[in-house]
Enzyme design. Structure first.
Site, PDB file in Angstrom:
ATOM      1  CB  SER A 117      -0.928   0.008   1.228  1.00 29.09           C
ATOM      2  OG  SER A 117      -0.163  -0.017   2.421  1.00 29.09           O
ATOM      3  CG  HIS A 138      -2.553  -0.453  -3.075  1.00 29.39           C
ATOM      4  ND1 HIS A 138      -2.938   0.835  -2.744  1.00 29.39           N
ATOM      5  CD2 HIS A 138      -2.879  -1.221  -1.993  1.00 29.39           C
ATOM      6  CE1 HIS A 138      -3.455   0.834  -1.529  1.00 29.39           C
ATOM      7  NE2 HIS A 138      -3.430  -0.395  -1.061  1.00 29.39           N
ATOM      8  CD  GLU A 150      -3.054   3.780  -5.282  1.00 26.27           C
ATOM      9  OE1 GLU A 150      -2.964   5.011  -5.311  1.00 26.27           O
ATOM     10  OE2 GLU A 150      -2.639   3.094  -4.325  1.00 26.27           O
ATOM     11  CG  ASN A 188      -3.371   4.088   1.284  1.00 26.41           C
ATOM     12  OD1 ASN A 188      -4.571   4.193   1.476  1.00 26.41           O
ATOM     13  ND2 ASN A 188      -2.766   2.914   1.229  1.00 26.41           N
TER      14      ASN A 188
END
Length: 281
Positions: A117, A138, A150, A188
């Site tokens: 992540s 991800h 991602e 994130n």
């Protein structure tokens, strides 16, 4: 691209294995822990059964999906797969060690993808000879439900590897976005400071946990409030992610909220411990 290996049978790993099988790939689900592997397979079977009960798929289709997933605790069985997607512990050294081992086992054309992540794809790629074939993919939790992937390009990642990763994500019935390597990537990088700021708001007594979450759900159309989301993710995981962003950037605006550290030290980790910002049965 016919056979995919997923390494790690935890929540993320078994979810990735399920969507890969739903995309008609032959899947090898590998985990060093036989008990963890068994739990992962049972979770997949439970999810498929629930989908049949809800009328989302026919039982024959669910059975076919399950049959395309083969569990194993022997890493040597991964030697002929076309792609490996690792979903192990979120620490850079174990991931580098795993890829270095797979570099000696898998055929030369195999692509290595990491479900990290926010860790460095470039650093992982430096641990193997096939550095151009290392990429980030991800997924988001829960994998069978969340639509986004991602695709993260490291410094060495080839154009061909990026193209293949996008095609695989599409076959998984996911929507992929392209992201350059950076601390925590894109989603994130945006989400973590928002959650951290919500914790600051709580610690400063500006609003209660209930009202903070209600405000973001009703005022910003979020499906879940930031504090309840942190409880779902795990406060220890959230702290690790926040510290990663802070340490990678050395930017004070990303400093983790002291209250988050305090709760983690107190063992208030969220849903998995029964208490975080909220209490759970």
């Amino acid at each position: 691209m016919e056979k995919i290996a997923v390494i790690g049978a935890g929540i993320m790993g078994n979810g990735i294995a399920q969507v890969a099988a739903e995309g008609n790939y032959q899947v090898i689900l590998y985990d060093v822990n036989p008990e963890g592997l068994d739990r992962g397979i049972k979770r997949i079977e439970k999810t498929l059964s629930r989908n049949v009960e809800k009328g989302k798929i026919e039982k024959a289709e669910a059975d076919a999906i399950r049959e395309r997933i083969r569990p194993t605790s022997s890493i040597e069985e991964l030697k002929e797969v076309d792609m490996v997607i690792e979903a192990i512990i979120e620490q850079i050294e174990p991931k580098k060690k795993l890829f270095a081992e797979l570099d000696q086992i898998c055929k030369p054309s195999t692509i290595f993808a990491s479900n990290t992540s926010g860790l460095s794809i470039t650093e992982m790629a430096a641990a193997v000879e096939r550095s151009g074939q290392v990429i980030g993919m991800h997924f988001f939790n829960p994998v069978p439900v969340m639509q986004l992937v991602e695709i993260i390009r490291g410094e060495q990642t080839s154009d061909e590897t990026v193209e293949v990763a996008h095609k695989v994500a599409q076959q998984f019935n996911k929507t992929a976005i392209s992201v350059k390597e950076a601390p925590l990537f894109a989603v994130n990088r945006i989400l973590t400071p928002m959650i951290n700021e919500a914790i600051f708001v709580l610690s400063e007594g500006i609003a209660s946990a209930e009202d903070i979450d209600k405000g973001m759900m009703l005022g910003a159309s979020h499906p879940i409030g930031p504090l309840a989301l942190t409880d779902l993710i795990g406060l220890d995981t959230m702290l690790f992610v926040a510290e990663t962003l802070y340490n990678e950037t050395n930017d004070s605006k990303y400093r983790p909220a002291p209250l988050l550290k305090q709760y983690v030290r107190a063992g208030k980790l969220g849903r998995k411990s029964g208490e975080g910002f909220f209490k759970y049965d």
